[in-house]
Design an enzyme around this catalytic site. Structure first.
Site, PDB file in Angstrom:
ATOM      1  N   ASP A  89       0.862  -1.176   0.000  1.00 39.85           N
ATOM      2  CA  ASP A  89       0.000   0.000   0.000  1.00 39.85           C
ATOM      3  C   ASP A  89       0.903   1.232   0.000  1.00 39.85           C
ATOM      4  O   ASP A  89       2.012   1.153  -0.486  1.00 39.85           O
ATOM      5  CB  ASP A  89      -1.047  -0.025   1.124  1.00 39.85           C
ATOM      6  N   LYS A 129      -5.088   0.809  -4.226  1.00 42.90           N
ATOM      7  CA  LYS A 129      -5.936   1.217  -5.353  1.00 42.90           C
ATOM      8  C   LYS A 129      -7.186   0.356  -5.501  1.00 42.90           C
ATOM      9  O   LYS A 129      -7.973   0.563  -6.420  1.00 42.90           O
ATOM     10  CB  LYS A 129      -5.126   1.176  -6.654  1.00 42.90           C
ATOM     11  N   MET A 152      -2.433   7.581  13.417  1.00 39.14           N
ATOM     12  CA  MET A 152      -3.692   7.798  12.668  1.00 39.14           C
ATOM     13  C   MET A 152      -4.542   8.868  13.354  1.00 39.14           C
ATOM     14  O   MET A 152      -5.756   8.724  13.467  1.00 39.14           O
ATOM     15  CB  MET A 152      -4.490   6.482  12.559  1.00 39.14           C
TER      16      MET A 152
HETATM   17  N1  SAH Z   1       1.810  -0.772  11.081  1.00 38.56           N
HETATM   18  C1  SAH Z   1       2.207   0.619  11.034  1.00 38.56           C
HETATM   19  C2  SAH Z   1       1.073   1.558  11.402  1.00 38.56           C
HETATM   20  C3  SAH Z   1      -0.092   1.516  10.459  1.00 38.56           C
HETATM   21  S1  SAH Z   1      -1.306   2.714  10.862  1.00 38.56           S
HETATM   22  C4  SAH Z   1       3.416   0.829  11.931  1.00 38.56           C
HETATM   23  O1  SAH Z   1       3.769  -0.074  12.709  1.00 38.56           O
HETATM   24  O2  SAH Z   1       4.047   1.887  11.823  1.00 38.56           O
HETATM   25  C5  SAH Z   1      -0.780   4.084   9.910  1.00 38.56           C
HETATM   26  C6  SAH Z   1      -0.258   5.179  10.804  1.00 38.56           C
HETATM   27  O3  SAH Z   1       1.103   4.952  11.128  1.00 38.56           O
HETATM   28  C7  SAH Z   1      -0.260   6.551  10.148  1.00 38.56           C
HETATM   29  O4  SAH Z   1      -1.515   7.164  10.227  1.00 38.56           O
HETATM   30  C8  SAH Z   1       0.769   7.270  10.984  1.00 38.56           C
HETATM   31  O5  SAH Z   1       0.203   7.675  12.205  1.00 38.56           O
HETATM   32  C9  SAH Z   1       1.761   6.175  11.263  1.00 38.56           C
HETATM   33  N2  SAH Z   1       2.896   6.217  10.317  1.00 38.56           N
HETATM   34  C10 SAH Z   1       3.272   5.264   9.468  1.00 38.56           C
HETATM   35  N3  SAH Z   1       4.382   5.642   8.789  1.00 38.56           N
HETATM   36  C11 SAH Z   1       4.718   6.861   9.231  1.00 38.56           C
HETATM   37  C12 SAH Z   1       5.759   7.780   8.934  1.00 38.56           C
HETATM   38  N4  SAH Z   1       6.696   7.512   8.031  1.00 38.56           N
HETATM   39  N5  SAH Z   1       5.784   8.954   9.593  1.00 38.56           N
HETATM   40  C13 SAH Z   1       4.866   9.248  10.515  1.00 38.56           C
HETATM   41  N6  SAH Z   1       3.861   8.418  10.844  1.00 38.56           N
HETATM   42  C14 SAH Z   1       3.775   7.233  10.223  1.00 38.56           C
END
Ligand code: SAH
Length: 331
Positions: A121, A144, A259
């Protein structure tokens, strides 16, 4: 060793001895099943229900997926196609880290290098998936997939299972860690239900990597002894919220929100209303580890307006607590 086969369906593969095999199975109380014309010819229950499949390999893959034993008495040389195509592939859930392609694990990078199919994704090291596509792997951008989130998730599960059933090595590349708000468990269940072997390679979650690349330590000796991760995808007053905001507001340690960009103002207001100090430091780390990374400091009182004024957006990690009051200068 004796096998109790009473009532057990057993796939009989067509061949010179299929009729004999079916008869022996019936004598043991088993339910011999076959596919397409074969079933009709030797009088077997037809599987999978309703299909006209005539290829042995498809029937074998079906049996494998459903945990159904197989009685295959064909001479070895005739089983070549069956053996190769009944080799079920596998699914590897790879935690890709926060986005910087160097923040994936060595095991994760190896799995990508060996993948036939990659489902990705828009979070995590998408560039790595594109590199794999450039060397010939099939790349499926699941962000998508149209329709609702639920339909999209079902379609992702289906695609993983379909490709793995064809004998392919499928990597499901996820941002951060697969088990942090990543629906990784649901994807594993879908594979397991279909008889597809599945592995998990953990990833560096944005929950910790975001603050780390920004120079924020989530724990400080003498400052906090607790750390809480909360998803802010629904506002505190939503009937869908599973969070005990009163309990959270009463805690003194570090709170990490993911999120939560859209609902950050409402969350901060709720925490203050429930008793957390309005002057508590709150830092937004946007695009952590990626080009365009931005680190913006505020307080609980000013969090919502700061996000709006600075135009901060997804993806972002928000750190709230005294620990967020210390931002290291990183060279
Ligand atoms: N499994 C992922 C989280 C998925 S939920 C993990 O462990 O990181 C998606 C959320 O992760 C986003 O809304 C944001 O809050 C956070 N996130 C993921 N990548 C990020 C990044 N590069 N910078 C800041 N926040 C990030």
């Amino acid at each position: 060793m004796s096998l109790v086969l009473t009532g057990v369906p057993v796939l009989v593969v067509d061949g010179p001895e299929a009729d004999v095999a079916a008869e022996l199975l019936r004598e043991q109380g088993a339910v011999p099943v076959g596919w397409g014309d074969v079933a009709t010819r030797i009088g077997l229950v037809r599987i999978p229900a309703g299909t006209e499949t005539t290829a042995a390999d498809e029937a074998l893959a079906w049996a494998h997926r459903n945990g159904i034993p197989v009685d295959d008495r064909r001479p070895r040389e005739e089983r070549k196609d069956a053996t190769s195509s009944s080799t079920v592939g596998e699914v590897v859930l790879v935690g890709g880290g926060p986005g910087d392609p160097e923040l994936i694990t060595v095991a994760g990078a190896k799995a990508l290098a060996e993948a036939d199919v990659i489902l990705t994704d828009h979070l995590g090291p998408v560039d790595l998936a594109e590199d794999a596509a450039a060397r010939g792997a099939e790349l499926i951008d699941v962000a998508k997939i149209p329709y609702s989130r639920q339909v999209a998730q079902e379609r992702i599960n289906e695609l993983m299972v379909e490709r793995a059933s064809e004998g392919k090595k499928v990597v499901r590349l996820k941002g951060g860690d697969p088990f942090i708000f990543g629906r990784g468990y649901e994807e594993i269940e879908a594979c397991t239900a279909a008889g597809i072997p599945v592995q998990v390679i953990p990833g560096v979650t944005s929950m910790t990597a975001g603050p780390a690349v920004a120079g924020i330590s989530l724990t400080h000796r003498g400052l906090n002894h607790d750390l809480t991760l909360v998803s802010g995808h629904v506002p505190p007053d939503s009937s869908k919220s599973l969070v005990d905001w009163t309990a959270l507001a009463g805690m003194t340690g570090t709170l990490v929100l993911i999120m939560a960009v859209k609902n950050a103002g409402a969350i901060a207001a709720e925490l203050i209303a429930q008793g957390r100090d309005a002057a508590t430091p709150a830092v937004v780390v946007e695009n952590a580890s990626m080009p365009g990374q931005r680190v913006t400091a505020a307080t609980l009182a000013t969090l919502g307006e700061t996000i709006e004024r600075e135009g901060l957006g997804h993806p972002a990690v928000i750190v709230i607590g005294d620990a967020a009051g210390h931002i290291a200068e990183l060279g």
